[in-house]
Design a protein around this motif. Structure first.
Motif, PDB file in Angstrom:
ATOM      1  N   ALA A 129       0.831  -1.208   0.000  1.00  0.00           N
ATOM      2  CA  ALA A 129       0.000   0.000   0.000  1.00  0.00           C
ATOM      3  C   ALA A 129       0.864   1.256   0.000  1.00  0.00           C
ATOM      4  CB  ALA A 129      -0.938  -0.002   1.207  1.00  0.00           C
ATOM      5  N   ALA A 130       1.941   1.264   0.796  1.00  0.00           N
ATOM      6  CA  ALA A 130       2.821   2.427   0.831  1.00  0.00           C
ATOM      7  C   ALA A 130       3.516   2.634  -0.508  1.00  0.00           C
ATOM      8  CB  ALA A 130       3.858   2.260   1.944  1.00  0.00           C
ATOM      9  N   VAL A 131       3.982   1.548  -1.120  1.00  0.00           N
ATOM     10  CA  VAL A 131       4.660   1.641  -2.413  1.00  0.00           C
ATOM     11  C   VAL A 131       3.692   2.120  -3.496  1.00  0.00           C
ATOM     12  CG1 VAL A 131       5.749   0.280  -4.244  1.00  0.00           C
ATOM     13  CG2 VAL A 131       6.430  -0.063  -1.866  1.00  0.00           C
ATOM     14  N   GLN A 132       2.465   1.645  -3.449  1.00  0.00           N
ATOM     15  CA  GLN A 132       1.467   2.056  -4.437  1.00  0.00           C
ATOM     16  C   GLN A 132       1.127   3.539  -4.303  1.00  0.00           C
ATOM     17  OE1 GLN A 132      -1.337  -0.914  -3.286  1.00  0.00           O
ATOM     18  NE2 GLN A 132      -0.403  -2.509  -4.541  1.00  0.00           N
ATOM     19  N   GLY A 133       1.066   4.034  -3.063  1.00  0.00           N
ATOM     20  CA  GLY A 133       0.864   5.463  -2.866  1.00  0.00           C
ATOM     21  C   GLY A 133       2.037   6.276  -3.379  1.00  0.00           C
ATOM     22  N   LEU A 134       3.242   5.769  -3.153  1.00  0.00           N
ATOM     23  CA  LEU A 134       4.441   6.435  -3.666  1.00  0.00           C
ATOM     24  C   LEU A 134       4.411   6.492  -5.192  1.00  0.00           C
ATOM     25  CD1 LEU A 134       7.287   7.597  -3.071  1.00  0.00           C
ATOM     26  CD2 LEU A 134       8.155   5.251  -3.242  1.00  0.00           C
ATOM     27  N   SER A 135       3.923   5.428  -5.806  1.00  0.00           N
ATOM     28  CA  SER A 135       3.817   5.395  -7.267  1.00  0.00           C
ATOM     29  C   SER A 135       2.863   6.458  -7.782  1.00  0.00           C
ATOM     30  CB  SER A 135       3.342   4.004  -7.714  1.00  0.00           C
ATOM     31  OG  SER A 135       2.983   3.998  -9.075  1.00  0.00           O
ATOM     32  N   ASP A 136       1.698   6.583  -7.147  1.00  0.00           N
ATOM     33  CA  ASP A 136       0.726   7.583  -7.591  1.00  0.00           C
ATOM     34  C   ASP A 136       1.241   9.001  -7.374  1.00  0.00           C
ATOM     35  OD1 ASP A 136      -1.002   5.649  -8.426  1.00  0.00           O
ATOM     36  OD2 ASP A 136      -2.313   5.741  -6.682  1.00  0.00           O
ATOM     37  N   LEU A 137       1.955   9.221  -6.270  1.00  0.00           N
ATOM     38  CA  LEU A 137       2.551  10.536  -6.028  1.00  0.00           C
ATOM     39  C   LEU A 137       3.559  10.864  -7.118  1.00  0.00           C
ATOM     40  CD1 LEU A 137       3.295  13.057  -4.341  1.00  0.00           C
ATOM     41  CD2 LEU A 137       4.884  11.609  -3.067  1.00  0.00           C
ATOM     42  N   THR A 138       4.445   9.928  -7.413  1.00  0.00           N
ATOM     43  CA  THR A 138       5.492  10.148  -8.405  1.00  0.00           C
ATOM     44  C   THR A 138       4.916  10.405  -9.788  1.00  0.00           C
ATOM     45  OG1 THR A 138       6.969   8.672  -7.162  1.00  0.00           O
ATOM     46  CG2 THR A 138       7.575   9.167  -9.427  1.00  0.00           C
ATOM     47  N   SER A 139       3.966   9.573 -10.195  1.00  0.00           N
ATOM     48  CA  SER A 139       3.426   9.700 -11.551  1.00  0.00           C
ATOM     49  C   SER A 139       2.633  10.980 -11.729  1.00  0.00           C
ATOM     50  CB  SER A 139       2.557   8.485 -11.896  1.00  0.00           C
ATOM     51  OG  SER A 139       1.451   8.395 -11.026  1.00  0.00           O
ATOM     52  N   ASN A 140       1.844  11.357 -10.737  1.00  0.00           N
ATOM     53  CA  ASN A 140       1.045  12.577 -10.865  1.00  0.00           C
ATOM     54  C   ASN A 140       1.904  13.835 -10.764  1.00  0.00           C
ATOM     55  OD1 ASN A 140      -2.039  12.099 -11.038  1.00  0.00           O
ATOM     56  ND2 ASN A 140      -1.344  10.579  -9.572  1.00  0.00           N
ATOM     57  N   ALA A 141       2.926  13.812  -9.909  1.00  0.00           N
ATOM     58  CA  ALA A 141       3.827  14.962  -9.819  1.00  0.00           C
ATOM     59  C   ALA A 141       4.587  15.143 -11.125  1.00  0.00           C
ATOM     60  CB  ALA A 141       4.793  14.781  -8.651  1.00  0.00           C
ATOM     61  N   ALA A 142       5.083  14.040 -11.689  1.00  0.00           N
ATOM     62  CA  ALA A 142       5.816  14.114 -12.955  1.00  0.00           C
ATOM     63  C   ALA A 142       4.915  14.574 -14.087  1.00  0.00           C
ATOM     64  CB  ALA A 142       6.424  12.753 -13.282  1.00  0.00           C
ATOM     65  N   ALA A 143       3.700  14.037 -14.136  1.00  0.00           N
ATOM     66  CA  ALA A 143       2.765  14.428 -15.194  1.00  0.00           C
ATOM     67  C   ALA A 143       2.342  15.884 -15.046  1.00  0.00           C
ATOM     68  CB  ALA A 143       1.539  13.522 -15.172  1.00  0.00           C
ATOM     69  N   GLY A 144       2.167  16.336 -13.794  1.00  0.00           N
ATOM     70  CA  GLY A 144       1.829  17.739 -13.582  1.00  0.00           C
ATOM     71  C   GLY A 144       2.920  18.663 -14.084  1.00  0.00           C
ATOM     72  N   ALA A 145       4.173  18.302 -13.799  1.00  0.00           N
ATOM     73  CA  ALA A 145       5.299  19.101 -14.291  1.00  0.00           C
ATOM     74  C   ALA A 145       5.366  19.048 -15.819  1.00  0.00           C
ATOM     75  CB  ALA A 145       6.601  18.591 -13.677  1.00  0.00           C
ATOM     76  N   GLY A 146       5.139  17.850 -16.368  1.00  0.00           N
ATOM     77  CA  GLY A 146       5.165  17.717 -17.821  1.00  0.00           C
ATOM     78  C   GLY A 146       4.085  18.532 -18.501  1.00  0.00           C
ATOM     79  N   GLY A 147       2.886  18.517 -17.937  1.00  0.00           N
ATOM     80  CA  GLY A 147       1.800  19.299 -18.507  1.00  0.00           C
ATOM     81  C   GLY A 147       2.056  20.789 -18.433  1.00  0.00           C
ATOM     82  N   ALA A 148       2.670  21.236 -17.322  1.00  0.00           N
ATOM     83  CA  ALA A 148       2.971  22.660 -17.170  1.00  0.00           C
ATOM     84  C   ALA A 148       4.050  23.106 -18.156  1.00  0.00           C
ATOM     85  CB  ALA A 148       3.419  22.937 -15.740  1.00  0.00           C
ATOM     86  N   LEU A 149       5.062  22.271 -18.357  1.00  0.00           N
ATOM     87  CA  LEU A 149       6.154  22.616 -19.272  1.00  0.00           C
ATOM     88  C   LEU A 149       5.749  22.478 -20.733  1.00  0.00           C
ATOM     89  CD1 LEU A 149       9.155  20.892 -17.445  1.00  0.00           C
ATOM     90  CD2 LEU A 149       8.678  23.348 -17.593  1.00  0.00           C
ATOM     91  N   ALA A 150       4.736  21.659 -21.004  1.00  0.00           N
ATOM     92  CA  ALA A 150       4.329  21.425 -22.391  1.00  0.00           C
ATOM     93  C   ALA A 150       3.918  22.715 -23.083  1.00  0.00           C
ATOM     94  CB  ALA A 150       3.183  20.414 -22.436  1.00  0.00           C
ATOM     95  N   GLY A 151       3.189  23.563 -22.373  1.00  0.00           N
ATOM     96  CA  GLY A 151       2.766  24.828 -22.965  1.00  0.00           C
ATOM     97  C   GLY A 151       3.941  25.724 -23.311  1.00  0.00           C
ATOM     98  N   LEU A 152       4.948  25.750 -22.440  1.00  0.00           N
ATOM     99  CA  LEU A 152       6.130  26.568 -22.696  1.00  0.00           C
ATOM    100  C   LEU A 152       6.907  26.044 -23.897  1.00  0.00           C
ATOM    101  CD1 LEU A 152       7.389  27.067 -19.017  1.00  0.00           C
ATOM    102  CD2 LEU A 152       6.113  28.693 -20.446  1.00  0.00           C
TER     103      LEU A 152
END
Length: 462
Positions: A395-418
């Motif tokens: 459960a802890a590892v799965q939460g870490l996975s969701d944190l990592t993937s969403n944080a990375a995707a959020g950064a990617g989406g923000a940089l995509a416009g630039l």
């Protein structure tokens, strides 16, 4: 710890439980037939909650940018609504996973849906008062609905047999298709129905009120029906199989093993877990980075709103509708093989979309393949992650996975416009494709290092 599946899997202890020796804690003395019924019940509840949760998310998010522009008065701030939801999903992933690690899936998923319901109401309150910061806070809480939907796929894996684990995950992922398709289509009527009440609620905020009601229904469904709890049952069965005479002390001993620190340690010590984490985060980031700017590129090449909607609908179909196929392939061919397929599909999608220009058919094909690649990466990566860490740390590892993937995707989406503003859509897709290089290299390295499976080896060992 090896990179293969945890030996104390939920599927293994059925014989011990059926024999009547060391009946698991919590009162479940389950025969194989009873365990099969528990699996079916849990899957049915998770599929139902996933349909409702997906509907709640999609209904609200469909008009989020429109609402943000109305409330803020700035087109440039319109994207902050969706960004806030993604940030909320990422930030809530670990606390919710921590709760699940200690108390089980049912309280964690119930709380996530309740937070999302409160978030939707807060969005409506902020929009009605013209308070943009309050609306963004509500959007962040609304992101808990996505956190619940993501964690539900792991809940489906808790009691699944190892050789069917990817299919169990893919079934729950597939259920999102219903809500994802219906949500945007009912957002308009939902907004008009709320605006007609004459309570001063903007029409674009109406879908969030509907979303809150749907999330409350989801919370009620999970709280009342997800019994016995799949995660706690899996742990009890694993304890009965590995240490039937010591199950009374196992809970205390496993307390530290369920912490976030233990989850990080579990990932650090397993090459398979690291590959799974990189796959989930990489596939999600590539998909989001390309997808968020595709409507803008299509509009630059003369596409109207209806055509853009069709392209995005095709993309969503690729993401969810074919997940059962990806689950079956992951179970039959092995997780790493399907991770390789995900890399190929995402690379082809970047090439198709990036070179489409005014060819809207090519762009649509690229977005559809992009969804397929994301599905292959999510399903195979999620199954491999579950296979590769001990039961107590999952459960802890799965939460870490969701944190990592969403944080990375959020950064990617923000940089995509630039990137698109400075270099263009073609360069954006090319740069996104470079994120596939570490995925491919990692998967190839791990595949070459692993011993060749025997005829009786399971898919989780390939």
């Amino acid at each position: 710890m090896t990179d293969t599946c945890d030996p104390a899997d939920a599927s293994a202890p059925t014989a011990a439980a059926a024999a009547g020796t060391g009946a698991p804690k919590g009162g479940w003395g389950l025969t194989p037939q009873e365990l099969a019924r528990v699996r079916r019940r849990a899957t049915a509840v998770l599929v139902t909650s996933q349909i409702l949760g997906g509907l709640g998310v999609a209904t609200g998010i469909a008009l989020a940018a429109v609402l943000a522009e109305e409330v803020s008065g700035s087109e440039g701030l319109a994207g902050l609504a969706s960004t806030s939801a993604v940030i909320g999903t990422a930030l809530l992933s670990l606390p919710l996973a921590s709760l699940m690690a200690k108390r089980g899936r049912r309280p964690g998923l119930t709380l996530a849906y309740l937070i999302a319901a409160v978030g939707g109401a807060t969005v409506v309150l902020g929009a009605s008062a013209g308070n943009f910061p309050l609306m963004l806070i509500g959007m962040a809480a609304f992101g808990a609905g996505s956190s619940a939907n993501l964690q539900a796929r792991f809940a489906a894996a808790d009691l699944a047999e190892p050789h069917r684990r990817a299919r169990a995950i893919s079934t729950v992922v597939w259920a999102t298709t219903v809500g994802a398709v219906l949500g945007p289509n009912i957002a308009g009527p939902a907004g008009e129905s709320v605006a007609a009440l004459g309570m001063g609620i903007p029409a674009a905020a109406g879908p969030f009120l509907w979303g809150s009601a749907i999330f409350l229904l989801s919370a009620l469904t999970v709280h009342l029906l997800l019994r016995p709890d799949p995660l706690l049952t899996a742990r009890d069965l694993a304890t009965a199989a590995t240490a039937p005479s010591a199950d009374l002390s196992a809970d205390d001993k496993n307390g530290d093993e369920r912490s976030l620190r233990a989850g990080v340690a579990a990932v650090a010590s397993s090459g398979s877990a690291r590959l799974a984490l990189v796959t989930i985060a990489g596939a999600h980031t590539v998909m989001v980075s390309i997808m968020v700017m595709t409507p803008v590129d299509l509009s630059h090449h003369g596409a109207g709103i209806e055509l853009i909607g069709l392209v995005i609908s095709g993309h969503i179909a690729g993401m969810y509708a074919f997940s059962p196929l990806m689950g079956r392939l992951s179970d039959q061919l092995g997780r790493i093989a399907v991770i390789g397929l995900a890399v190929l599909l995402l690379a082809c999608a970047a090439a198709l979309a990036g070179t489409a220009g005014a060819d809207h058919v090519r762009a649509a094909a690229g977005l559809f393949v992009l969804g397929l690649g994301w599905s292959a990466g999510l399903v195979s990566g999620s199954a491999l992650l579950t296979d590769s860490v001990p039961q107590a740390a999952r459960a802890a590892v799965q939460g870490l996975s969701d944190l990592t993937s969403n944080a990375a995707a959020g950064a990617g989406g923000a940089l995509a416009g630039l990137v698109m503003a400075r270099a263009g859509y073609g360069w954006l897709t090319a740069l996104a494709a470079t994120l596939l290089i570490p995925m491919a290299a990692f998967a190839l390295t791990l595949a070459l290092r692993r011993p060749r499976p025997t005829a009786t080896a399971t898919a989780t060992e390939r």
